[in-house]
Motif scaffolding. Structure first.
Motif, short mmCIF file in Angstrom:
data_model
loop_
_atom_site.label_atom_id
_atom_site.label_comp_id
_atom_site.label_asym_id
_atom_site.label_seq_id
_atom_site.Cartn_x
_atom_site.Cartn_y
_atom_site.Cartn_z
N GLN A 161 0.86 -1.18 0.00
CA GLN A 161 0.00 0.00 0.00
C GLN A 161 0.89 1.24 0.00
N PRO A 162 1.31 1.75 -1.19
CA PRO A 162 2.23 2.89 -1.23
C PRO A 162 1.58 4.14 -0.65
N SER A 163 2.42 5.04 -0.18
CA SER A 163 1.92 6.30 0.38
C SER A 163 1.32 7.15 -0.73
N PRO A 164 0.42 8.04 -0.39
CA PRO A 164 -0.21 8.89 -1.42
C PRO A 164 0.83 9.68 -2.21
N ALA A 165 0.73 9.63 -3.52
CA ALA A 165 1.70 10.32 -4.38
C ALA A 165 1.42 11.82 -4.39
N LEU A 166 2.50 12.59 -4.38
CA LEU A 166 2.37 14.05 -4.37
C LEU A 166 1.59 14.54 -5.59
N ALA A 222 11.63 13.88 -4.18
CA ALA A 222 12.73 13.01 -4.59
C ALA A 222 12.47 12.32 -5.92
N GLY A 223 11.23 12.19 -6.32
CA GLY A 223 10.90 11.47 -7.54
C GLY A 223 11.34 12.21 -8.79
N GLN A 224 11.65 11.47 -9.86
CA GLN A 224 12.06 12.06 -11.12
C GLN A 224 10.87 12.57 -11.93
N SER A 225 9.70 11.98 -11.73
CA SER A 225 8.52 12.41 -12.47
C SER A 225 7.29 12.23 -11.60
N ALA A 226 6.24 12.94 -11.96
CA ALA A 226 4.98 12.86 -11.22
C ALA A 226 3.83 12.94 -12.21
N ARG A 227 2.77 12.22 -11.92
CA ARG A 227 1.55 12.24 -12.73
C ARG A 227 0.57 13.19 -12.05
N VAL A 228 0.21 14.27 -12.74
CA VAL A 228 -0.63 15.32 -12.14
C VAL A 228 -1.91 15.46 -12.93
#
Length: 353
Positions: A161-166, A222-228
């Motif tokens: 259960q990954p933490s909520p993505a930014l 810290a992530g290289q990419s994010a889905r917004v």
């Protein structure tokens, strides 16, 4: 200029102000000048259409251009140079409709609208971050961990259960969405910029010049990419390293009612277009495109409307459309009472009532 030279010169115009939907291959825009080329990644898919919004603004297609030749040339110059249009004119003359006319005729999909008020900031147009929603989501995620394991450093259940993505809590605004790397430019309507705080036009300078912006929350992540989330319903985009850069600079239509002057640095980045009141023929074409037919009283009402404008009154196109629609309704009579009602619909807007 005549003969072959005239034909060659005509080729630079890709917009003719008819609002005719392209059939077959989409119109090709000129290659951007070297100083207006950008290299945003990754490429976005073609945006959705919103024909219902276009129909509300434009009605059905008509062959008569809705702008005069000089105005058409200014729009084409803005398209070629990849510069925003600063459109001024009386309220209700059709300034914001221009964005929909360009989008429909060039097949550029849904128009992105950024409506300006006195409290609007640049960030409102670029993106929003639901920090409270993310904090609540993280708290709920942590509360779901097994109670006996919460004290052990290795007990977090990220794999299951990954933490909520930014990125789930970031939504790009109209301006931010328009600057995504699309293969063909988006159309952005910045409506009534003269209502903004005095600093907003200056705040826009960097974005309008560089075609890019950063989302600090994602830059620090810290992530290289994010889905917004983006400004299109149900749409998403990938943002790499917190930075957004366009691939094709959007077609930006900025409207102003002339309530104040803009800084010279801002005006230098735009092409000015003063929208005149449409001619009698254009008004009749607009009536037909909106009502699908030409009602019997249309010409008389258009002539009356033109006379009111020529006498110095402040009137808008929607008043004319309302008057034509009213007289076309069933058994409406233009007797004394009916004429009084029409005078109210076509009242001078500068007189306060």
């Amino acid at each position: 200029m005549s003969g072959p030279e005239a034909a060659a010169g005509e080729g630079w115009r890709v917009f003719h102000a008819t609002g005719a939907t392209p059939r077959g291959a989409l119109p090709r825009l000129h290659v951007a000048p070297p100083w207006r080329r950008f290299r945003g990644e990754p490429a976005q898919p073609q945006p959705p259409d919103d024909e219902q919004a276009a129909l509300r603004r434009l009605g059905v297609v008509d062959a008569i251009p809705q702008l005069d030749p000089g105005s058409i040339d200014i729009v084409n110059a803005a398209l070629l140079l990849r510069r925003p249009l600063l459109v001024t004119g009386a309220p209700g003359v059709g300034k914001s409709t221009l964005a929909y006319l360009i989008s429909r005729e060039l097949g550029l999909g849904r128009v992105l609208e950024w409506n300006i008020v006195s409290r609007t900031t640049l960030r409102d147009g670029l993106y929003s971050h639901d920090a409270l929603g993310r904090a609540q989501a993280i708290a709920a995620w942590r509360a779901g961990l097994p109670p006996a394991a919460t004290d052990r450093p290795d007990a977090r259940s990220e794999e299951s259960q990954p933490s909520p993505a930014l990125g789930d809590f970031i939504t790009l605004g109209a301006l931010g969405t328009a600057l995504l790397p699309y293969e063909r430019p988006r159309v952005l309507l910045v409506d009534e910029l003269d209502k903004s705080d005095i600093d907003l036009p200056n705040d826009l300078l960097h974005v309008l010049e560089n075609g890019s912006y950063e989302i600090p929350e994602l830059v620090r992540d810290a992530g290289q990419s994010a889905r917004v989330h983006i400004g299109d319903p149900g749409g998403f985009a990938e943002v790499r390293q917190g930075r957004v850069e366009c691939r094709e600079f959007p077609i930006v239509v900025i409207t102003s009612n002339g309530e104040r002057e803009f800084p010279a640095a801002f005006r230098r980045r735009c092409l000015p277009l003063e929208m005149p009141m449409p001619t009698r023929e254009q008004l009749l074409a607009i009536v037909e495109s909106q009502l699908r037919v030409r009602p019997p009283d249309a010409e008389e009402l258009v002539d009356h409307f033109v006379q009111l404008v020529n006498d110095g009154g402040t009137h808008s196109l929607d008043q004319l459309l309302n008057a034509v629609q009213l007289t076309s309704a069933g058994t409406f009579l233009t007797d004394a009472d009916g004429r009084k009602l029409l005078d109210m619909v076509l009242r001078d807007l500068a007189k306060g009532r």
